[in-house]
Design a protein around this motif. Structure first.
Motif, PDB file in Angstrom:
ATOM      1  N   ASP C  36       7.133 -21.970 -15.555  1.00  3.09           N
ATOM      2  CA  ASP C  36       6.615 -20.671 -16.653  1.00  3.09           C
ATOM      3  C   ASP C  36       6.787 -19.314 -15.852  1.00  3.09           C
ATOM      4  O   ASP C  36       7.426 -18.533 -16.745  1.00  3.09           O
ATOM      5  CB  ASP C  36       5.268 -20.710 -17.057  1.00  3.09           C
ATOM      6  N   ASN C  39      10.669 -18.479 -15.307  1.00  2.00           N
ATOM      7  CA  ASN C  39      11.245 -18.338 -16.244  1.00  2.00           C
ATOM      8  C   ASN C  39      10.958 -16.848 -16.922  1.00  2.00           C
ATOM      9  O   ASN C  39      11.732 -16.152 -17.589  1.00  2.00           O
ATOM     10  CB  ASN C  39      11.053 -19.272 -17.587  1.00  2.00           C
ATOM     11  N   HIS C  43      13.116 -14.004 -17.961  1.00  2.00           N
ATOM     12  CA  HIS C  43      13.599 -13.502 -19.447  1.00  2.00           C
ATOM     13  C   HIS C  43      13.365 -12.110 -19.587  1.00  2.00           C
ATOM     14  O   HIS C  43      13.750 -11.356 -20.614  1.00  2.00           O
ATOM     15  CB  HIS C  43      12.710 -14.370 -20.353  1.00  2.00           C
ATOM     16  N   ARG C 248       4.985 -22.120 -27.846  1.00  2.00           N
ATOM     17  CA  ARG C 248       5.276 -21.826 -26.067  1.00  2.00           C
ATOM     18  C   ARG C 248       6.938 -21.711 -25.972  1.00  2.00           C
ATOM     19  O   ARG C 248       7.391 -20.576 -25.490  1.00  2.00           O
ATOM     20  CB  ARG C 248       4.850 -23.112 -25.503  1.00  2.00           C
ATOM     21  N   THR C 249       7.505 -22.337 -26.915  1.00  2.00           N
ATOM     22  CA  THR C 249       9.129 -22.118 -26.892  1.00  2.00           C
ATOM     23  C   THR C 249       9.358 -20.925 -27.646  1.00  2.00           C
ATOM     24  O   THR C 249      10.301 -20.164 -26.816  1.00  2.00           O
ATOM     25  CB  THR C 249       9.848 -23.509 -27.688  1.00  2.00           C
ATOM     26  N   ARG C 252       9.039 -17.926 -25.057  1.00  4.32           N
ATOM     27  CA  ARG C 252      10.009 -17.901 -24.252  1.00  4.32           C
ATOM     28  C   ARG C 252      11.212 -16.981 -24.713  1.00  4.32           C
ATOM     29  O   ARG C 252      11.790 -15.849 -24.322  1.00  4.32           O
ATOM     30  CB  ARG C 252      10.588 -19.145 -23.371  1.00  4.32           C
ATOM     31  N   ASP C 253      11.380 -17.293 -26.006  1.00  8.92           N
ATOM     32  CA  ASP C 253      12.438 -16.625 -26.781  1.00  8.92           C
ATOM     33  C   ASP C 253      12.096 -15.137 -27.200  1.00  8.92           C
ATOM     34  O   ASP C 253      12.841 -14.147 -27.020  1.00  8.92           O
ATOM     35  CB  ASP C 253      12.521 -17.253 -28.180  1.00  8.92           C
ATOM     36  N   ALA C 256      12.413 -12.820 -23.996  1.00  7.49           N
ATOM     37  CA  ALA C 256      13.798 -12.443 -23.847  1.00  7.49           C
ATOM     38  C   ALA C 256      14.566 -11.379 -24.949  1.00  7.49           C
ATOM     39  O   ALA C 256      15.392 -10.822 -24.745  1.00  7.49           O
ATOM     40  CB  ALA C 256      14.675 -13.780 -23.928  1.00  7.49           C
ATOM     41  N   ASN C 257      13.789 -11.662 -26.152  1.00 17.41           N
ATOM     42  CA  ASN C 257      14.221 -10.652 -27.283  1.00 17.41           C
ATOM     43  C   ASN C 257      13.523  -9.433 -27.382  1.00 17.41           C
ATOM     44  O   ASN C 257      13.725  -8.638 -28.221  1.00 17.41           O
ATOM     45  CB  ASN C 257      14.118 -11.479 -28.484  1.00 17.41           C
TER      46      ASN C 257
END
Lengths: 276, 276, 276
Positions: C36, C39, C43, C248-249, C252-253, C256-257
């Protein structure tokens, strides 16, 4: 046999063989992506085992069909276990794949890589352009574990490493180059999102190790494993995603869904080009 | 009390108790699935803590409500910490769950398991059919960390291990068998996709440990924890998934969504059958 | 400069700088959430590297733009590597962020934290209310790695720690408090689901380290990194989710956004309040 003899169209047959063989693949790897490495091995059809302690590592290498050594972290005890498992694999004649993560960035990583290369015959060395260049002794820039800079001569660089080591060399980047002492091919597959997720390089190493554990010919395993990985990366992007989190989940699904029925056909031929 | 006295219908009450108690559950486990183990503990309602260094491990076991020892990897320092935490747990009379991952595959893993079993009284031993058979001293085939082969006598094998150790034994497979010296039950719950994801065995161990940390009776914790885990596996498959990546995400959601309101009723009775 | 001088509206500019700078961020952290941490660093736009072995750790700190030290687990070799990397970072004048996970729960964790604090000048100390209170020497209750109990005086407690250490202090909880010796601000951003996923605290530490590695001013990095993290937590909840797995997924998105185009505007002002 050379990597230039491999037909991309035979990929479907290789995928079938991996899924039917269920090879036991032992990985000694970093703790960052160890879960990704284990899952991708399973999703291709292998049985992952992550025995990485001295003693247990050598004993497991006596049972495995292939061994992956990834030096993304280099704690003392694990490096000794890598030597033990690698030597045992050489003794038994099973494939050993080396993923020298971050080599070129610190002296410690260079020393670990040199020591492993001097004592173990690696079937395949897999690294990004920077890592392969660093091992080949040409100018490289590795920032942490990332390859930065230009590598216009990567085919020749990778081939020179293959010549000096006797290993098959997989240099992964925008395109992937697979080479041995006799020639080189360039594979066109993959997706830019693979670079947005930690661990895809490690998972490529695990994929090649899994294919090596199942297929008779290591050149075919290196070429087909790398190609299959890139295709899975493309399919992951065909599914809906909103960023690297969903893409990562998609990628796991995509790997599991690459079967002999879903890859193949003459269109694969344009994915592979002999370049040296 | 024996596992044969447990009523499946009381599962809802057990789930409520786990969520209200929020037990501190300490896991000493492998790095492959350590994140899965921590998350599943949290998603059932426990507070996970992964203290696994000598010194810290014993001190944390002095605070925990349950300890999980998983030997999926066996580096020297961590094994010593396992002994320390296990003994402390025994001293305090809190439950200790043992997940002997991969025992039966290498002599090193057998030695570690024997040493732990000789010094620690385990409340529950959880393993796949192959691992439980290996510990029971009957013929077993463990390929890496996977159970392969047939285990038609698994109920008797598991019970013999329960008799020789005094532990409750959970043997996980297509059906799960939970046994003690006085009898055995077979639980019918779960989903084949659980086998397509790395770490579900480890997460079952963590689930049983979390239930043990919250419930008064360890037999009930073993039976209800195992049953709840299988039900979550089924519910994960009720949600949309395209492969093991999405299924894994679904499974995390499903565990968090198993509550006393969403499980229960007389239909649970058919999930549990006394077999010995 | 003090944290009270930072304007929330400048967040967009900070996010842009982080993404353009791509700082090399080295983390020495626990194995539970190491994936985590890597990542989330990527991200946000950083280059993560997890060099945590003695020797390699110091060499990598010679190349990095920021170092994160997270003591969620404290094995002997890794603690030595933390000292090595932290001292090298101090020597070079690059930021070092400390995340003292679980301090307040065991004597071992307290000893490790004291030893690190005595030898390394930390740019930022990030902890939950319980951990910050424990370091500040006031009454705290840390259950494993979770903060429990009430902390009505958290602003004053955090500021006293900032005074005694010279560090910027980030105390994360329902609201986050960022303080230095000269003042304190309270940030209102985040989502309750962040508490349902293991590792969000660790990811906040990594976020602050990544911002520190890219921005000129550490006070701005601490405030903007913490605020950006909370906003990503809110956006993750705007996407569809069925539980902590999908959330959680999504998170992460969402990280990044978060770009300079998607955050900003005067509404950010109400997110930041000077409290001391």
């Amino acid at each position: 046999m050379s990597v230039t003899d491999i037909d991309a169209v035979d990929l479907a047959e290789s995928v079938r063989t991996v899924r039917e063989t269920e090879p036991l693949v032992q990985s000694l790897t970093n703790t960052v992506t160890i879960n990704d490495v284990a899952n991708v091995t399973l999703h291709w059809g292998g049985l992952p085992v992550m025995a990485d302690s001295f003693g247990d590592a050598g004993e497991m290498a006596d049972l495995a069909r292939a061994v992956l050594i990834n030096t993304g972290q280099v704690p003392d005890g694990r490096v000794e276990a890598m030597h033990e498992a690698g030597k045992k694999a050489n003794e038994r004649g099973i494939p050993v794949v080396f993923d020298p993560v971050g080599v070129g960035s610190t002296p410690s990583r260079e020393a670990v890589a040199e020591s492993l290369l001097s004592e173990i015959d690696f079937t395949v060395i897999k690294g990004n352009y920077g890592e392969i260049s660093a091992l080949a002794g040409v100018e490289a820039e590795v920032k942490g574990v990332e390859s930065v800079g230009d590598y216009e001569e990567i085919e020749r660089t990778a081939r020179s490493l293959a010549e000096s080591t006797g290993s098959i060399v997989v240099a992964s980047g925008v395109d992937d180059v697979v080479t041995d002492a006799d020639g080189a091919v360039r594979l066109t597959a993959g997706h830019e999102m693979l670079g947005e997720v930690v661990g895809t390089g490690c998972m490529l190493g695990a994929t090649v190790a899994t294919f090596c554990g199942a297929l008779e010919d290591d050149h075919e395993a290196a070429v087909h494993g790398t190609l299959a990985f890139g295709l899975a990366g493309e399919r992951a992007a065909d599914l809906e995603y909103a960023g690297p989190g969903t893409y990562r989940t998609n990628f796991r699904d995509a790997v599991a869904n690459v079967t002999s029925d879903t890859v193949g056909g003459p269109s694969l031929e344009e994915r592979l080009e002999q370049v040296l």
